[in-house]
Design an enzyme around this catalytic site. Sequence first.
Site, PDB file in Angstrom:
ATOM      1  N   ARG A 181       0.747  -1.044  -0.134  1.00 33.82           N
ATOM      2  CA  ARG A 181       0.353  -0.141  -0.074  1.00 33.82           C
ATOM      3  C   ARG A 181       0.810   1.470  -0.098  1.00 33.82           C
ATOM      4  O   ARG A 181       1.868   0.936   0.841  1.00 33.82           O
ATOM      5  CB  ARG A 181      -1.003  -0.342   1.372  1.00 33.82           C
ATOM      6  CG  ARG A 181      -2.181  -1.170   1.030  1.00 33.82           C
ATOM      7  CD  ARG A 181      -3.112  -1.029   2.732  1.00 33.82           C
ATOM      8  NE  ARG A 181      -4.021  -1.883   2.295  1.00 33.82           N
ATOM      9  CZ  ARG A 181      -4.382  -2.926   2.431  1.00 33.82           C
ATOM     10  NH1 ARG A 181      -2.591  -3.745   3.210  1.00 33.82           N
ATOM     11  NH2 ARG A 181      -5.060  -4.349   2.396  1.00 33.82           N
ATOM     12  N   HIS A 231      -1.388  -2.475  -4.957  1.00 33.46           N
ATOM     13  CA  HIS A 231      -0.448  -3.216  -5.585  1.00 33.46           C
ATOM     14  C   HIS A 231      -0.718  -2.847  -6.787  1.00 33.46           C
ATOM     15  O   HIS A 231      -0.763  -3.712  -7.944  1.00 33.46           O
ATOM     16  CB  HIS A 231      -1.278  -4.554  -5.117  1.00 33.46           C
ATOM     17  CG  HIS A 231      -1.252  -5.504  -4.083  1.00 33.46           C
ATOM     18  ND1 HIS A 231       0.336  -4.836  -3.572  1.00 33.46           N
ATOM     19  CD2 HIS A 231      -1.803  -6.584  -3.220  1.00 33.46           C
ATOM     20  CE1 HIS A 231      -0.079  -6.513  -1.570  1.00 33.46           C
ATOM     21  NE2 HIS A 231      -1.496  -6.946  -2.569  1.00 33.46           N
ATOM     22  N   HIS A 270       2.620 -13.444  -5.319  1.00 27.87           N
ATOM     23  CA  HIS A 270       1.624 -13.498  -4.206  1.00 27.87           C
ATOM     24  C   HIS A 270       0.708 -14.234  -3.342  1.00 27.87           C
ATOM     25  O   HIS A 270      -0.173 -14.577  -3.436  1.00 27.87           O
ATOM     26  CB  HIS A 270       0.115 -12.126  -4.707  1.00 27.87           C
ATOM     27  CG  HIS A 270      -0.292 -11.945  -3.190  1.00 27.87           C
ATOM     28  ND1 HIS A 270      -1.775 -12.197  -2.336  1.00 27.87           N
ATOM     29  CD2 HIS A 270      -0.278 -10.293  -2.567  1.00 27.87           C
ATOM     30  CE1 HIS A 270      -2.219 -11.648  -0.874  1.00 27.87           C
ATOM     31  NE2 HIS A 270      -1.185 -10.463  -1.198  1.00 27.87           N
ATOM     32  N   GLU A 284       5.630 -12.109   0.860  1.00 28.08           N
ATOM     33  CA  GLU A 284       5.755 -11.585   0.528  1.00 28.08           C
ATOM     34  C   GLU A 284       6.532 -10.239   0.251  1.00 28.08           C
ATOM     35  O   GLU A 284       7.085  -9.571   0.809  1.00 28.08           O
ATOM     36  CB  GLU A 284       4.271 -10.484  -0.369  1.00 28.08           C
ATOM     37  CG  GLU A 284       3.379 -10.658  -0.105  1.00 28.08           C
ATOM     38  CD  GLU A 284       1.832  -9.802  -0.007  1.00 28.08           C
ATOM     39  OE1 GLU A 284       2.000  -8.783  -0.217  1.00 28.08           O
ATOM     40  OE2 GLU A 284       1.419  -9.974   1.202  1.00 28.08           O
TER      41      GLU A 284
END
Length: 345
Positions: free
Chosen positions: A76, A101, A175, A309
């Site tokens: 973010r 993303h 992801h 991630e």
Amino acid sequence: MKIKEKDISGKWNEYMLTNDQGMAVSILNYGGIITKIMVPDRNGNLENVVIGYKNYQNYEQNPNYFGALIGRVAGRIAGASFVLDGEAYHLETNDGRNHLHGGSHGFHQVIWHTAPFQTEDTVGLKLTHQSADGEGNYPGNVKVTVTYTLNNYNQLTIDYAASTDKATPLTLTNHSYFNLSGNLKNTIEEHHLAIDSRKFVELDQELIPTGRLVDSTGTLFDFRDGRVLGEGLQRHSEKNHVVLGGYDHYFIFDHKKENSVLLRDTENGRRLTVKTNQPGMIMYTANDLEEGIPLTEGISRKHLGVCFETQGSPASLHHDGLSSIILKPEEDYSKQTLFSFDVEE
């Protein structure tokens, strides 16, 4: 070692990479999405250890980003904006008032150019994409190459490479949601996890990093000696209550151990280790995964998978003390994450 290519509804191609041990990794050219990873348990049973949709058409929207390549910036960006070299850039607000993303048309929705390859002891898929200057309101023409390589030691390597003609933020990740129970038989609550990290980044109520680095010692965020994931999913503190119970935080790696992550399912013996040259990772435990979505095995539910991630933190665009994610024209972006699967007796 072999590669099998399959047409998906006349729109996409899926490539299944299989090694001599029977481990198989399936990847779409759409979004570079990993749809399946088949690995054995201690009894040799091959089962899928990632979440994927039963219906391929669901990947067109993929709000959960199952298995996808994420870019230009994973994570973010506060206020969907940043300032670079004195110029303000305003991005799409696709997560409240923030940017998530890479936006709704990020790399997870690109049809990548693909080139399968095979050597004596590896099989793989090279994906390339040219992201134009101004795409998603990001500066710079960016050439990206992502290479998936599977070897005979049940290791999947993801190599990320990129270059740009103008300074730009860039941090890429995959992801995938891992679940070592096999074919999604159980949630991840009984998985045992160790992370080579003693600091994480605090989040505010909008899940935006505050920039404050928190020492995890003595908290539910201290995984250095290993702990059962369910402890943090069931026992809520202020820090994980904000993400609906669980984790969606950036962990800064100490890089004191060979592997940054060790995930184990003690019931069936499967183990996953993660080794990377990234400074940290966002660990997400599917806290707000919608229930009732048809998956390749069963139906979705909360805490059904865990994402590692590996990436730089977008919070570095607004806060000091974190590794920069700015890529400059004279630099080459070169990052690697190695996922190794084995079993313990």
